[in-house]
Design an enzyme around this catalytic site. Sequence first.
Site, PDB file in Angstrom:
ATOM      1  N   SER B  41      -8.446  10.764  20.864  1.00 56.68           N
ATOM      2  CA  SER B  41      -7.084  10.792  20.334  1.00 56.68           C
ATOM      3  C   SER B  41      -6.122  10.228  21.349  1.00 56.68           C
ATOM      4  O   SER B  41      -6.262  10.472  22.552  1.00 56.68           O
ATOM      5  CB  SER B  41      -6.693  12.231  19.995  1.00 56.68           C
ATOM      6  OG  SER B  41      -5.360  12.271  19.539  1.00 56.68           O
ATOM      7  N   LYS B  94     -11.313   9.209   3.719  1.00 57.62           N
ATOM      8  CA  LYS B  94     -10.899   8.318   2.639  1.00 57.62           C
ATOM      9  C   LYS B  94      -9.487   7.797   2.906  1.00 57.62           C
ATOM     10  O   LYS B  94      -8.710   8.536   3.492  1.00 57.62           O
ATOM     11  CB  LYS B  94     -10.952   8.997   1.279  1.00 57.62           C
ATOM     12  CG  LYS B  94     -10.312  10.367   1.158  1.00 57.62           C
ATOM     13  CD  LYS B  94      -8.841  10.571   1.142  1.00 57.62           C
ATOM     14  CE  LYS B  94      -7.932   9.701   0.366  1.00 57.62           C
ATOM     15  NZ  LYS B  94      -6.512  10.203   0.430  1.00 57.62           N
ATOM     16  N   ASP B 172      -2.611   6.324  -1.567  1.00 57.29           N
ATOM     17  CA  ASP B 172      -3.303   7.175  -0.591  1.00 57.29           C
ATOM     18  C   ASP B 172      -3.700   8.501  -1.250  1.00 57.29           C
ATOM     19  O   ASP B 172      -4.879   8.876  -1.205  1.00 57.29           O
ATOM     20  CB  ASP B 172      -2.450   7.406   0.660  1.00 57.29           C
ATOM     21  CG  ASP B 172      -3.197   8.268   1.665  1.00 57.29           C
ATOM     22  OD1 ASP B 172      -4.064   7.726   2.381  1.00 57.29           O
ATOM     23  OD2 ASP B 172      -2.961   9.491   1.704  1.00 57.29           O
TER      24      ASP B 172
END
Lengths: 313, 313
Positions: B41, B94, B172
């Site tokens: 990250s 996704k 989205d």
Amino acid sequence: MTADVSKPIRLALVGIGKIARSQHLPAIDRVGRLDLTAMVSTGAVDDDVRFETLSDLVASGLAIDAVSFATPPVGRFELAVEALAAGWHVMLEKPPTATVSELEELRRVAGEKGRTVFAAWHSHEAAGVGAARQWLADRRILGGEVFWHENVRDFHPGQEWIFAPGGLGVFDPAINALSILTEILPCSLFVEEASLVFPANRHAPIRSRGAFATSQAEARIAFDLDFESAGEAQWDIAIRTDRGVLELRNGGADLYIEGVKQAVARTSEYEALYERFVGLVERGESDVDGRPLQLVADIFLTGGRETCEPFAF
Amino acid sequence: MTADVSKPIRLALVGIGKIARSQHLPAIDRVGRLDLTAMVSTGAVDDDVRFETLSDLVASGLAIDAVSFATPPVGRFELAVEALAAGWHVMLEKPPTATVSELEELRRVAGEKGRTVFAAWHSHEAAGVGAARQWLADRRILGGEVFWHENVRDFHPGQEWIFAPGGLGVFDPAINALSILTEILPCSLFVEEASLVFPANRHAPIRSRGAFATSQAEARIAFDLDFESAGEAQWDIAIRTDRGVLELRNGGADLYIEGVKQAVARTSEYEALYERFVGLVERGESDVDGRPLQLVADIFLTGGRETCEPFAF
């Protein structure tokens, strides 16, 4: 299923517009195996075997073996499904369908019915393309550029559908460049970045710039596409490799290696397409290359959007 | 290649944002075979095993078996290629990649390297979806509707990437509905028509309406998608068949047949996804379903465009 190679293929041509008259009809006439048996058009056609719709042709009971579609891409899928259901082989002008999902379904249905589907990309048959593919096959791609500029008013006068939803705008001609790229490059292409410029009063872009990444990590293919070019039309591709620079100019017709024009046999793109279609029907095969349309869909999916002044023909 | 089922799978999680903290980390913790070995990250993570970039993790020499990506979709492809090159299995949040071409390339590379790629669609694991698929399998589809409304400010506060090129905007969330549709319907879907509404200052649409045609000629699935809904979030799908009406409400969690709520086992979507990933790794398989992303690309390709007032979070 394979066809009897001694019998003519009875062909119906659907969509008698600009491209049908300038390219399809003369090419069909020159390919011996093809017998132009019917034409389907909502417009006036000076011929006895004219049908208003494909359904009329189906209902007529006229014996047909294959149908070639030169209608605009939106709506072609439903017609192709109808033709396959009638037991006919199908050839599709580029772009083959309005969407990639439709093309995959045609591939599936054709397989199920044992019929041929041919997604025809006429630029694959341009004189320099075959030699370009061979020359690039064992080279390392370092990068390249696509420059595809023309004026829609010259090549598609008054064709409003080209800026309607699904009409693709500048990608109607530029998909020819992409069909050449995917054919000649020994690597895969992915959209790296793209801009799309939409006239304020239209649904399809008139300009686009961007770049493809490739499966050869360092190679990047830039593109510069314009559908309202002020100058002469220019349809050029340049590919840099570890062993020289290749250029295709004039839409793939002219091949240059290191700036030197190469001798290539002149071709008739549409005659070659129909010869290829005949061969596919004879062998009971299909040829459905969805990569150029997939790249355009991916550009629409990820491109940045700008708006420009309204467009009028 | 199959993995030794007795050993833990050493997992790295890449992209420690909202979805990683709320879903991925708790799910990984509950799946016995997974050992969270590293986190990647650019933001602050309260952990010893934190790396700034995937390249840093590769360079560290830390033993890793698999990587799960919860970064935004743009840029994920390059990271997944890097992970596969390191010999690691890959799981993707996704939408799996920014474009369909990228997803196909990951499928190819994973096959070449004998590694697993899992394009995870969390809505596939929603409690009512499996039962809905079974109930629909032998029914004739007559039509349906997708109603997917939420407020981006509630569910994606300040996530600017979602309206950037490739961020998909209202698709989205709505791609979850499409991932359910393609999973439960016994027919294929094609974009019939679509409108896309873009905020004047953004690159991705905030609303979309339209309809899918299907390979069952008469069936039409309408959709109504809104990313700036004033009311409560609502994620509903209704399918009409020759033998009754099925509804999935609450994002697939609740199943209704003829208006009557059905008993379904509660599930943790992300725990089920990670269990599925473990199974794929054990069996040396991949699961790459590109259909939901293909439908979104086809909607962008063919949708009519409108512009609305600028959007601010």
